[in-house]
Design a protein around this motif. Structure first.
Motif, PDB file in Angstrom:
ATOM      1  N   UNK A  37      34.497  60.177  45.239  1.00 52.91           N
ATOM      2  CA  UNK A  37      33.095  59.735  45.156  1.00 52.91           C
ATOM      3  C   UNK A  37      32.413  60.573  44.090  1.00 52.91           C
ATOM      4  N   UNK A  38      31.844  59.898  43.086  1.00 51.95           N
ATOM      5  CA  UNK A  38      31.216  60.580  41.952  1.00 51.95           C
ATOM      6  C   UNK A  38      29.742  60.188  41.889  1.00 51.95           C
ATOM      7  N   UNK A  39      28.875  61.190  41.795  1.00 54.47           N
ATOM      8  CA  UNK A  39      27.447  60.970  41.558  1.00 54.47           C
ATOM      9  C   UNK A  39      27.123  61.475  40.164  1.00 54.47           C
ATOM     10  N   UNK A  40      26.642  60.564  39.285  1.00 51.54           N
ATOM     11  CA  UNK A  40      26.324  60.958  37.907  1.00 51.54           C
ATOM     12  C   UNK A  40      25.027  60.294  37.454  1.00 51.54           C
ATOM     13  N   UNK A  41      24.313  60.926  36.499  1.00 50.51           N
ATOM     14  CA  UNK A  41      23.176  60.243  35.875  1.00 50.51           C
ATOM     15  C   UNK A  41      23.648  58.978  35.154  1.00 50.51           C
ATOM     16  N   UNK A  42      22.771  57.985  35.069  1.00 48.98           N
ATOM     17  CA  UNK A  42      23.156  56.689  34.491  1.00 48.98           C
ATOM     18  C   UNK A  42      23.698  56.810  33.073  1.00 48.98           C
ATOM     19  N   UNK A  43      23.172  57.771  32.278  1.00 52.46           N
ATOM     20  CA  UNK A  43      23.613  57.841  30.877  1.00 52.46           C
ATOM     21  C   UNK A  43      25.076  58.238  30.737  1.00 52.46           C
ATOM     22  N   UNK A  44      25.675  58.822  31.788  1.00 49.05           N
ATOM     23  CA  UNK A  44      27.084  59.228  31.721  1.00 49.05           C
ATOM     24  C   UNK A  44      28.018  58.218  32.403  1.00 49.05           C
ATOM     25  N   UNK A  83      36.256  51.053  43.414  1.00 46.52           N
ATOM     26  CA  UNK A  83      36.149  50.327  44.669  1.00 46.52           C
ATOM     27  C   UNK A  83      34.712  49.883  44.955  1.00 46.52           C
ATOM     28  N   UNK A  84      33.744  50.710  44.524  1.00 51.40           N
ATOM     29  CA  UNK A  84      32.345  50.388  44.838  1.00 51.40           C
ATOM     30  C   UNK A  84      31.437  51.145  43.880  1.00 51.40           C
ATOM     31  N   UNK A  85      30.279  50.558  43.570  1.00 49.79           N
ATOM     32  CA  UNK A  85      29.284  51.230  42.745  1.00 49.79           C
ATOM     33  C   UNK A  85      27.909  50.946  43.331  1.00 49.79           C
ATOM     34  N   UNK A  86      27.122  52.006  43.530  1.00 48.95           N
ATOM     35  CA  UNK A  86      25.779  51.870  44.095  1.00 48.95           C
ATOM     36  C   UNK A  86      24.786  52.489  43.128  1.00 48.95           C
ATOM     37  N   UNK A  87      23.765  51.706  42.750  1.00 46.85           N
ATOM     38  CA  UNK A  87      22.697  52.201  41.883  1.00 46.85           C
ATOM     39  C   UNK A  87      21.372  52.033  42.615  1.00 46.85           C
ATOM     40  N   UNK A  88      20.888  53.091  43.280  1.00 46.61           N
ATOM     41  CA  UNK A  88      19.664  52.957  44.081  1.00 46.61           C
ATOM     42  C   UNK A  88      18.388  52.937  43.256  1.00 46.61           C
ATOM     43  N   UNK A  89      18.510  53.032  41.914  1.00 47.63           N
ATOM     44  CA  UNK A  89      17.325  52.993  41.071  1.00 47.63           C
ATOM     45  C   UNK A  89      16.651  54.329  40.875  1.00 47.63           C
ATOM     46  N   UNK A  90      17.357  55.428  41.193  1.00 48.88           N
ATOM     47  CA  UNK A  90      16.778  56.770  41.049  1.00 48.88           C
ATOM     48  C   UNK A  90      17.202  57.436  39.746  1.00 48.88           C
ATOM     49  N   UNK A  91      17.951  56.707  38.906  1.00 46.32           N
ATOM     50  CA  UNK A  91      18.484  57.311  37.692  1.00 46.32           C
ATOM     51  C   UNK A  91      19.893  57.849  37.859  1.00 46.32           C
ATOM     52  N   UNK A 124      23.872  57.173  39.706  1.00 49.83           N
ATOM     53  CA  UNK A 124      24.795  56.133  40.166  1.00 49.83           C
ATOM     54  C   UNK A 124      25.889  56.794  40.999  1.00 49.83           C
ATOM     55  N   UNK A 125      26.259  56.137  42.095  1.00 48.62           N
ATOM     56  CA  UNK A 125      27.383  56.616  42.916  1.00 48.62           C
ATOM     57  C   UNK A 125      28.567  55.677  42.716  1.00 48.62           C
ATOM     58  N   UNK A 126      29.713  56.250  42.340  1.00 51.94           N
ATOM     59  CA  UNK A 126      30.931  55.487  42.077  1.00 51.94           C
ATOM     60  C   UNK A 126      32.003  55.890  43.078  1.00 51.94           C
ATOM     61  N   UNK A 127      32.664  54.900  43.674  1.00 50.30           N
ATOM     62  CA  UNK A 127      33.794  55.152  44.583  1.00 50.30           C
ATOM     63  C   UNK A 127      35.077  54.693  43.897  1.00 50.30           C
ATOM     64  N   UNK A 128      36.030  55.617  43.736  1.00 47.26           N
ATOM     65  CA  UNK A 128      37.310  55.298  43.100  1.00 47.26           C
ATOM     66  C   UNK A 128      38.465  55.618  44.030  1.00 47.26           C
ATOM     67  N   UNK A 139      27.680  69.142  33.025  1.00 49.84           N
ATOM     68  CA  UNK A 139      27.444  69.915  34.239  1.00 49.84           C
ATOM     69  C   UNK A 139      26.580  69.233  35.278  1.00 49.84           C
ATOM     70  N   UNK A 140      26.195  67.987  35.040  1.00 51.19           N
ATOM     71  CA  UNK A 140      25.286  67.312  35.979  1.00 51.19           C
ATOM     72  C   UNK A 140      26.024  66.506  37.038  1.00 51.19           C
ATOM     73  N   UNK A 141      27.271  66.119  36.773  1.00 48.86           N
ATOM     74  CA  UNK A 141      27.994  65.260  37.714  1.00 48.86           C
ATOM     75  C   UNK A 141      28.455  66.006  38.949  1.00 48.86           C
ATOM     76  N   UNK A 142      28.569  65.281  40.059  1.00 50.34           N
ATOM     77  CA  UNK A 142      29.075  65.831  41.316  1.00 50.34           C
ATOM     78  C   UNK A 142      30.262  64.991  41.748  1.00 50.34           C
ATOM     79  N   UNK A 143      31.384  65.639  42.036  1.00 52.23           N
ATOM     80  CA  UNK A 143      32.591  64.917  42.433  1.00 52.23           C
ATOM     81  C   UNK A 143      33.078  65.425  43.778  1.00 52.23           C
TER      82      UNK A 143
END
Length: 614
Positions: free
Chosen positions: A410-417, A433-441, A443-447, A467-471
């Motif tokens: 599960x990866x949380x990253x700013x939209x520009x990345x 597998x899944x992508x969620x964009x709640x509109x906060x800038x 995106x959560x990606x499931x791989x 350094x902004x992404x969370x995995x």
């Protein structure tokens, strides 16, 4: 069946950094464990130096608090899937779990991992939404996500639907309050204590059943030797008694309990006896192992042996064979290294150790990179010098085909990345597998990604996302071999001689490479001193000194600035190295090197490997 109404055994489970240890701290504070004027460290349950430095729990530990005449045995468990063996052991000690979920992040891969284990043991769950005072908290959505996770896991495990009927509390572990109503601010943790007392069942036992005390963990005392941490399932365990020890292989030995301790708050206190449901530490049995059972020697009825998930990564650990071996460590021989690895097996159920073709190196299998890195770091601090190879995945043969471990990421990253991260995962055979964009800038990606592709991924991921992404990741299962996966794109700068590295040599190299050692560092032939900007390795003379003549003054290049070397931690070094490289680990240094130090032998091995591939 009789019950111990004065006792509750509960584990706190959660994803990494969702607040388990902080919540236990608050529970200890509010039950009067500490004096009013006592100076108490934060995360008091994280007693290990590595746990404090990394901010994570590595070892499952238990504490005991008294609340309104009730004894609560609380087990603080690791949140990282690499330490799943600790989680599985902890769940054998308890009758219910408190599932802690961050009010902003929601359930993440390790939440699924620990919850799956709890549901498989049919333990009742108390859901606590923590950090509800965060400005980005979204408690209602997180509760819905947890319900979805429960439904997925219940279908997956074909479990009892009644387990989804769980109480929900809202909490700020840092500020020490909980409430049953969303949006309210509580005053203390009384609602949590009341919910645990009503939802978590009291330990049950058969009054006519012979003694059963299940060994769930091991510890060491400098005065008493090995301590077996047991849960008494039936009967009464007494100090000085002669009991049976049911071994893993089914044999029964007669042993004597010389000392016995119960946990009160953070201390072990001597006890004369322990009854059903008690978590007790027993001394006097030197060769006792996890999963064994203390039984009545006349009527032995052992508990089943504790099983854990199989390892998914392996790594070669051997003695230090570099020219600088012995310069800082005190434990250098193969006998000492093998003895230390064998002793680690006693208390670490999820580890495996196998011999290799070399008499001074062993293959160590574990659940993940972090678990392997923690083992090596611990040995390093104990004075060992080691050579550590690149982590590799452990494959299985299923239906005649090779299968490899797959991770849920599960990866949380700013939209520009988003595009850059998607490309990185595609190169590693990742399946979105899944992508969620709640509109906060964000995106959560499931791989779903082969574990092989994630070795060395974290550093490149952080560089790409600045350094902004969370995995977050956890083991998902095994799938057929994915084929070739792109590895590190850059090559290495390899020292071609022994001596101190010089500033003059590095100034000439830094335009085409990132240096990994500062000037003045002692290097040797075959040691990696930098990262080449191109894909091939390059042998360099990093010890070259400036020749002083009438035309070359000593200070003529004083204005040329040397870019600071990139210092790698142990985890970063293990991620960085290629398959033909290793990490030299000593108490005061971490060096990167080629497995074959001699350049001629290295070229011969590379040629043979290339020929075998074609």
């Amino acid at each position: 069946m009789a019950q111990r109404e004065d006792l509750r055994n509960v584990a706190i489970v959660a994803h990494v950094d969702h607040g388990k240890t902080t919540l236990v701290d608050a529970m200890l504070q509010q039950t009067g464990v500490f004096r009013a004027n006592e100076d108490v460290a934060e995360r008091v349950m994280d007693s290990n130096d590595l746990e404090r430095e990394k901010g994570i729990t590595i070892l499952a530990k238990n504490t005991s608090v008294r609340w309104q005449g009730l004894t609560l045995n609380i087990v603080d468990t690791p949140g990282h899937a690499d330490f799943g063996g600790e989680v599985e052991r902890a769940l054998t000690m308890v009758d219910g779990v408190v599932l802690l979920v961050d009010a902003a992040e929601g359930p993440l891969p390790q939440t699924r991992f620990v919850l799956r284990k709890a549901l498989a043991r049919e333990l009742p769950v108390v859901l606590v939404i923590n950090k509800v005072d965060r400005p980005d908290a979204r408690s209602a959505e997180v509760v819905d996500e947890v319900y979805e996770l429960f439904m997925d896991l219940l279908l997956e495990a074909d479990a009892d639907d009644e387990q989804i009927d769980f109480p929900i509390l809202y909490c700020s572990a840092r500020d020490g309050w909980s409430t049953l109503t969303e949006g309210e601010t509580g005053s203390d943790l009384t609602p949590l204590f009341e919910t645990i007392a009503s939802v978590v069942p009291a330990p049950t036992f058969d009054e006519d059943h012979p003694l059963q005390a299940w060994v769930t963990n091991l510890d060491v005392s400098p005065y008493l030797g090995r301590l077996a941490l047991c849960r008494v399932m039936n009967g009464t365990l007494r100090k000085g008694a002669s009991v049976g020890l049911s071994r893993v292989d089914g044999s029964i030995d007669r042993v004597k309990i010389s000392e016995m301790y119960l946990t009160e708050a953070l201390e072990r206190v001597p006890a004369a006896e322990a009854g059903p449901g008690d978590l007790v530490a027993v001394a006097g049995i030197e060769d006792i192992l996890i999963g064994e059972t203390l039984v009545d020697p006349e009527m032995p009825k052992p508990m089943p042996v504790i099983s854990v998930d199989e390892p998914s990564l392996s790594m070669t650990i051997g003695v230090n064979s570099s020219p600088l071996a012995g310069s800082s460590g005190s434990k250098l021989t193969a006998r000492l290294v093998k003895g230390r690895l064998d002793s680690e097996l006693i208390g670490n159920m999820s580890l495996r150790v196998f011999t290799t073709e070399k008499p001074d190196a062993w293959e160590v299998q574990a659940r993940g990179e972090l678990q392997l890195a923690v083992l090596v770091e611990t040995m390093r601090r104990e004075g060992y010098e080691l050579t550590v190879g690149k982590p590799q995945v452990v494959t299985r043969e299923i239906d005649g085909k090779v299968h490899e471990p797959v991770e849920q990421v599960v990866i949380d990253v700013p939209e520009e990345h988003l595009g850059a991260v998607t490309q990185l995962m595609a190169e590693r055979k990742g399946r979105l597998e899944n992508m969620v964009n709640p509109g906060t800038g964000w995106v959560r990606l499931d791989f779903l990604v082969p574990a092989r592709g994630l070795i060395g991924f974290r550093t490149e991921f952080l560089t790409t996302t600045r350094g902004t992404g969370v995995i977050n990741q956890s083991m998902s299962g095994f799938e057929p071999w994915f084929g070739d996966i792109r590895t590190r794109q850059t090559g290495s700068l390899v020292a071609d001689r022994q001596g101190p590295a010089t500033t003059y040599a590095m100034i000439g190299l830094q335009e085409r490479a990132q240096m990994l050692v500062p000037p003045g560092t002692d290097v040797y032939c075959g040691m990696i001193v930098g990262e080449n900007s191109r894909s091939e390795d390059m042998d360099v003379n990093v010890c070259k000194e400036k020749q002083l003549t009438n035309h070359r003054a000593a200070a003529s290049d004083a204005t040329v600035k040397l870019t600071p070397a990139r210092q790698l931690s142990l985890e970063q070094a293990l991620e960085f190295i290629a398959t033909d490289e290793a990490v030299e680990v000593t108490p005061d240094a971490i060096r990167l090197r080629k497995v074959e130090l001699d350049p001629i032998a290295r070229a011969r091995v590379a040629k043979a490997r290339k020929a075998a591939a074609t």
